[in-house]
Structure formats: C-alpha cells, structure tokens
Design a protein around this motif. Structure first.
Motif, PDB file in Angstrom:
ATOM      1  N   VAL A 128     -12.180  32.973 -15.086  1.00  0.00           N
ATOM      2  CA  VAL A 128     -11.004  31.796 -15.008  1.00  0.00           C
ATOM      3  C   VAL A 128     -11.952  30.529 -15.561  1.00  0.00           C
ATOM      4  O   VAL A 128     -12.607  30.008 -14.710  1.00  0.00           O
ATOM      5  N   ALA A 129     -11.144  30.016 -16.510  1.00  0.00           N
ATOM      6  CA  ALA A 129     -11.576  28.629 -16.908  1.00  0.00           C
ATOM      7  C   ALA A 129     -10.917  27.567 -15.901  1.00  0.00           C
ATOM      8  O   ALA A 129      -9.638  27.476 -16.341  1.00  0.00           O
ATOM      9  N   ALA A 130     -11.377  26.916 -15.148  1.00  0.00           N
ATOM     10  CA  ALA A 130     -10.708  26.030 -14.506  1.00  0.00           C
ATOM     11  C   ALA A 130     -11.484  24.718 -14.292  1.00  0.00           C
ATOM     12  O   ALA A 130     -11.750  24.000 -13.001  1.00  0.00           O
ATOM     13  N   ASP A 131     -12.267  24.497 -15.208  1.00  0.00           N
ATOM     14  CA  ASP A 131     -13.412  23.153 -15.225  1.00  0.00           C
ATOM     15  C   ASP A 131     -12.918  21.899 -16.035  1.00  0.00           C
ATOM     16  O   ASP A 131     -13.542  21.206 -16.539  1.00  0.00           O
ATOM     17  N   GLY A 132     -11.414  21.865 -15.985  1.00  0.00           N
ATOM     18  CA  GLY A 132     -10.838  20.486 -16.245  1.00  0.00           C
ATOM     19  C   GLY A 132     -10.624  20.364 -17.796  1.00  0.00           C
ATOM     20  O   GLY A 132     -10.938  21.381 -18.440  1.00  0.00           O
ATOM     21  N   ALA A 133     -10.231  19.274 -18.133  1.00  0.00           N
ATOM     22  CA  ALA A 133      -9.795  18.851 -19.843  1.00  0.00           C
ATOM     23  C   ALA A 133     -11.056  19.129 -20.754  1.00  0.00           C
ATOM     24  O   ALA A 133     -12.245  18.785 -20.198  1.00  0.00           O
ATOM     25  N   TYR A 134     -11.064  19.626 -21.538  1.00  0.00           N
ATOM     26  CA  TYR A 134     -12.015  19.977 -22.716  1.00  0.00           C
ATOM     27  C   TYR A 134     -13.005  20.707 -22.113  1.00  0.00           C
ATOM     28  O   TYR A 134     -14.165  20.683 -22.055  1.00  0.00           O
ATOM     29  N   SER A 135     -12.406  21.861 -21.330  1.00  0.00           N
ATOM     30  CA  SER A 135     -13.305  22.781 -20.753  1.00  0.00           C
ATOM     31  C   SER A 135     -14.369  23.367 -21.485  1.00  0.00           C
ATOM     32  O   SER A 135     -14.232  23.848 -22.817  1.00  0.00           O
ATOM     33  N   ALA A 136     -15.498  23.099 -21.164  1.00  0.00           N
ATOM     34  CA  ALA A 136     -16.605  23.610 -21.702  1.00  0.00           C
ATOM     35  C   ALA A 136     -16.918  25.170 -21.659  1.00  0.00           C
ATOM     36  O   ALA A 136     -17.279  25.766 -22.727  1.00  0.00           O
ATOM     37  N   ALA A 181      -9.107  33.544 -18.683  1.00  0.00           N
ATOM     38  CA  ALA A 181      -7.705  32.864 -18.482  1.00  0.00           C
ATOM     39  C   ALA A 181      -7.892  31.530 -18.266  1.00  0.00           C
ATOM     40  O   ALA A 181      -8.759  31.158 -17.469  1.00  0.00           O
ATOM     41  N   LEU A 182      -7.135  30.721 -18.634  1.00  0.00           N
ATOM     42  CA  LEU A 182      -7.341  29.191 -18.481  1.00  0.00           C
ATOM     43  C   LEU A 182      -6.076  28.692 -17.547  1.00  0.00           C
ATOM     44  O   LEU A 182      -5.083  29.009 -17.489  1.00  0.00           O
ATOM     45  N   VAL A 183      -6.231  27.787 -16.660  1.00  0.00           N
ATOM     46  CA  VAL A 183      -5.621  27.250 -15.600  1.00  0.00           C
ATOM     47  C   VAL A 183      -5.886  25.688 -15.500  1.00  0.00           C
ATOM     48  O   VAL A 183      -6.926  25.320 -15.657  1.00  0.00           O
ATOM     49  N   GLY A 184      -4.924  25.042 -15.215  1.00  0.00           N
ATOM     50  CA  GLY A 184      -4.762  23.455 -14.736  1.00  0.00           C
ATOM     51  C   GLY A 184      -5.348  23.005 -15.970  1.00  0.00           C
ATOM     52  O   GLY A 184      -4.849  23.198 -17.196  1.00  0.00           O
ATOM     53  N   ASN A 185      -6.063  21.907 -15.787  1.00  0.00           N
ATOM     54  CA  ASN A 185      -6.292  20.881 -16.989  1.00  0.00           C
ATOM     55  C   ASN A 185      -7.194  21.521 -18.112  1.00  0.00           C
ATOM     56  O   ASN A 185      -7.079  21.292 -19.250  1.00  0.00           O
ATOM     57  N   ALA A 186      -7.767  22.712 -17.785  1.00  0.00           N
ATOM     58  CA  ALA A 186      -8.363  23.509 -18.865  1.00  0.00           C
ATOM     59  C   ALA A 186      -7.364  23.978 -19.901  1.00  0.00           C
ATOM     60  O   ALA A 186      -7.639  24.367 -21.055  1.00  0.00           O
ATOM     61  N   ALA A 187      -6.280  24.396 -19.328  1.00  0.00           N
ATOM     62  CA  ALA A 187      -5.153  24.913 -20.322  1.00  0.00           C
ATOM     63  C   ALA A 187      -4.161  23.909 -20.930  1.00  0.00           C
ATOM     64  O   ALA A 187      -3.961  23.946 -21.925  1.00  0.00           O
ATOM     65  N   GLN A 188      -3.871  22.484 -19.907  1.00  0.00           N
ATOM     66  CA  GLN A 188      -3.161  21.599 -20.522  1.00  0.00           C
ATOM     67  C   GLN A 188      -3.379  20.474 -19.817  1.00  0.00           C
ATOM     68  O   GLN A 188      -3.719  20.495 -18.550  1.00  0.00           O
ATOM     69  N   ASN A 189      -3.662  19.325 -20.532  1.00  0.00           N
ATOM     70  CA  ASN A 189      -3.781  18.043 -19.739  1.00  0.00           C
ATOM     71  C   ASN A 189      -2.654  17.072 -20.265  1.00  0.00           C
ATOM     72  O   ASN A 189      -2.699  16.591 -21.374  1.00  0.00           O
ATOM     73  N   LEU A 190      -2.108  16.588 -19.193  1.00  0.00           N
ATOM     74  CA  LEU A 190      -0.713  15.711 -19.235  1.00  0.00           C
ATOM     75  C   LEU A 190      -0.991  14.181 -19.160  1.00  0.00           C
ATOM     76  O   LEU A 190      -1.921  13.827 -18.606  1.00  0.00           O
ATOM     77  N   HIS A 191      -0.169  13.478 -19.708  1.00  0.00           N
ATOM     78  CA  HIS A 191      -0.058  11.839 -19.387  1.00  0.00           C
ATOM     79  C   HIS A 191       0.290  11.855 -17.871  1.00  0.00           C
ATOM     80  O   HIS A 191       1.047  12.522 -17.257  1.00  0.00           O
ATOM     81  N   PRO A 192      -0.356  10.789 -17.191  1.00  0.00           N
ATOM     82  CA  PRO A 192      -0.055  11.055 -15.612  1.00  0.00           C
ATOM     83  C   PRO A 192       1.165  10.331 -15.189  1.00  0.00           C
ATOM     84  O   PRO A 192       1.710  10.082 -14.039  1.00  0.00           O
ATOM     85  N   ILE A 193       2.175   9.964 -16.327  1.00  0.00           N
ATOM     86  CA  ILE A 193       3.383   9.323 -16.089  1.00  0.00           C
ATOM     87  C   ILE A 193       4.384  10.045 -14.839  1.00  0.00           C
ATOM     88  O   ILE A 193       4.821   9.316 -14.029  1.00  0.00           O
ATOM     89  N   ALA A 194       4.299  11.242 -14.649  1.00  0.00           N
ATOM     90  CA  ALA A 194       5.179  11.756 -13.795  1.00  0.00           C
ATOM     91  C   ALA A 194       4.421  12.505 -12.570  1.00  0.00           C
ATOM     92  O   ALA A 194       4.701  13.192 -11.670  1.00  0.00           O
ATOM     93  N   GLY A 195       2.908  12.346 -12.838  1.00  0.00           N
ATOM     94  CA  GLY A 195       2.075  12.920 -11.994  1.00  0.00           C
ATOM     95  C   GLY A 195       2.024  14.427 -11.935  1.00  0.00           C
ATOM     96  O   GLY A 195       2.148  15.154 -10.810  1.00  0.00           O
ATOM     97  N   GLN A 196       2.484  15.355 -12.984  1.00  0.00           N
ATOM     98  CA  GLN A 196       2.575  16.645 -12.968  1.00  0.00           C
ATOM     99  C   GLN A 196       1.722  17.763 -13.351  1.00  0.00           C
ATOM    100  O   GLN A 196       1.847  18.807 -13.185  1.00  0.00           O
ATOM    101  N   GLY A 197       0.602  17.043 -13.697  1.00  0.00           N
ATOM    102  CA  GLY A 197      -0.578  17.908 -14.210  1.00  0.00           C
ATOM    103  C   GLY A 197      -1.134  18.835 -13.075  1.00  0.00           C
ATOM    104  O   GLY A 197      -1.488  19.851 -13.279  1.00  0.00           O
ATOM    105  N   PHE A 198      -1.282  18.034 -11.928  1.00  0.00           N
ATOM    106  CA  PHE A 198      -1.791  18.770 -10.606  1.00  0.00           C
ATOM    107  C   PHE A 198      -0.765  19.812 -10.109  1.00  0.00           C
ATOM    108  O   PHE A 198      -1.345  21.114  -9.962  1.00  0.00           O
ATOM    109  N   ASN A 199       0.492  19.417  -9.828  1.00  0.00           N
ATOM    110  CA  ASN A 199       1.580  20.432  -9.702  1.00  0.00           C
ATOM    111  C   ASN A 199       1.415  21.641 -10.806  1.00  0.00           C
ATOM    112  O   ASN A 199       1.777  22.903 -10.376  1.00  0.00           O
TER     113      ASN A 199
END
Length: 235
Positions: free
Chosen positions: A2-10, A125-143
């Motif tokens: 599982v890739a869960a190492d954040g945006a631009y996942s290495a 499998a990619l999860v979280g910011n490794a799969a998608q990284n959103l603008h913080p305007i609605a704070g929904q990236g974490f959810n």
C-alpha cells in the motif's frame, strides 16, 4: 503493498505510476498560531479575493493556519517579519479569536491538484495523498484518504475470508472501482469551489455571496452541504 507516503509518493513513482497535475497558481502559507480567545474546538474558514484562509483547532489551544495567497503575493508575504505578518493576518481574519498572540515558523507550499492516473498496479494500491492531493479549500483530502483506507480494509478482509490472494488483480480492481465515484465527486467539488471563489466576474460574485448567506442561516442547507462533502458512505 500500500502506497500511503503522501503526495508525489516515492513508492508509487518507483512502481511506474503517473499523475494528472493542475497548478492552481496559489501558495499555502501554513503555521501554528496562538490566540487570545480559546478556539473551543471551532474551525474557521474565510474566503478572500486571493484564496481561502482557514484556522483549524489543535490541542493545547494552538490553531493551525492555512492561508492561501496568489503566486504574485508570494515574494511580498515571504519577506514579512513576524509583526507584519501578524498584523496582516489579524486584518484579514478578524477578531473572532481575539488578538493573535504568536505565530510560529511559516512554511510555503505550492498548491496543485494531483490525481494518479490509476490507483492500482501490480500488487500495489494507492491511498490518501498518494492517490490524490487536493486544494485545502474544503479540507477534504484527509477525509477522502480515510475513506480510501476504510474501503481497502473491507475489501482485504473480504478477500481473506474467501481465501483469495489479497494482491490479486481482481481484489485491487474492486478497490479501485469502489473508490472511483467518491474520489471523482470530492475532487470535482473541491476544484469547483477553488474556481468559484477565485473568479472575479461580478454576477458570479453576487450569486456566491447570496448562496453563502442562505447557507449561513439555513440549518437544512448546512446539513445538506456537510452530508454531501463528508460522504461517509463507503459501501
């Protein structure tokens, strides 16, 4: 894996994953702040002409600041000393939490929308910011990331129960198909809000202000908005 190492996942990059990227031409200034009035667990968000400003509650009466500014402002804001930054933040945010007492180290991040072209690969499998990284305007990236994990966990549990290899393509593809609609809708909502509030077309400004007015005073609309954004249905 599982890739869960954040945006631009290495990890995902090393596995040959590719991303769609869109530059919002905005910078997020983030810091930890303290205020005169305790936040009592409340979060605040204000929409400015250059981008949203959010103040989020943390433990020990700290608040987490996310202040989105335009690329053009970056150079000017980056050279403000602590006193100047505090004054400008106070003028923009207001006095909802009283006087801003302290601002810790400030960090500047370019704001991009990124989404992996595929969220699965060979036994990956990619999860979280490794799969998608959103603008913080609605704070929904974490959810959104939490919902990725919930769904992947359920699918893995079901595969184990049925004695199926959890790295099999059929299992991973089930995860990707189950997550597509939620990811797509959340990205569209977030991206749409960014474009809506960064547009200076007068009729649109009037329309969004009227919309915000009705949301502020309508419990039904508030509930509808929260239900739509949070979308905790993960089946």
């Amino acid at each position: 894996m599982v890739a869960a190492d954040g945006a631009y996942s290495a990890l995902a990059t090393n596995c040959g994953m590719k991303w769609f990227r869109y530059n919002y031409q905005q910078i997020a200034v983030v810091s930890k702040i303290t205020t005169e009035i305790p936040h009592f667990g409340r979060a605040f968000e204000k929409f400015t002409e250059h981008g949203p400003l959010a103040v989020l509650p943390m433990s020990n009466n700290f608040s987490f600041l996310i202040w989105c500014i335009s690329n053009k402002q970056h150079k000017e804001v980056s050279i403000w000393n602590k006193k100047k930054f505090s004054q400008e933040l106070q003028n923009t945010f207001g006095w909802k939490l009283g006087k801003i007492l302290n601002i810790e180290t400030r960090y500047f991040y370019d704001l991009w929308l990124t989404r992996a072209q595929s969220h699965i690969s060979h036994r990956l499998a990619l999860v979280g910011n490794a799969a998608q990284n959103l603008h913080p305007i609605a704070g929904q990236g974490f959810n959104l990331g939490l919902r990725d994990i919930v769904v992947l966990s359920k699918i893995i549990t079901q595969a184990l129960y049925r004695n199926i290899d959890i790295g099999d393509y059929s299992v991973l593809n089930t995860y990707q198909k189950h997550r597509y609609l939620d990811q797509y809708k959340t990205i569209k909502i977030t991206d749409g809000l960014v474009r809506l509030f960064s547009n200076h077309y007068l009729p649109l400004i009037i329309a969004r202000n009227v919309g915000l007015f009705f949301i502020k005073y309508s419990t039904f609309l508030q509930h509808l908005l929260v239900t739509t954004i949070l979308n905790w249905k993960t089946d």
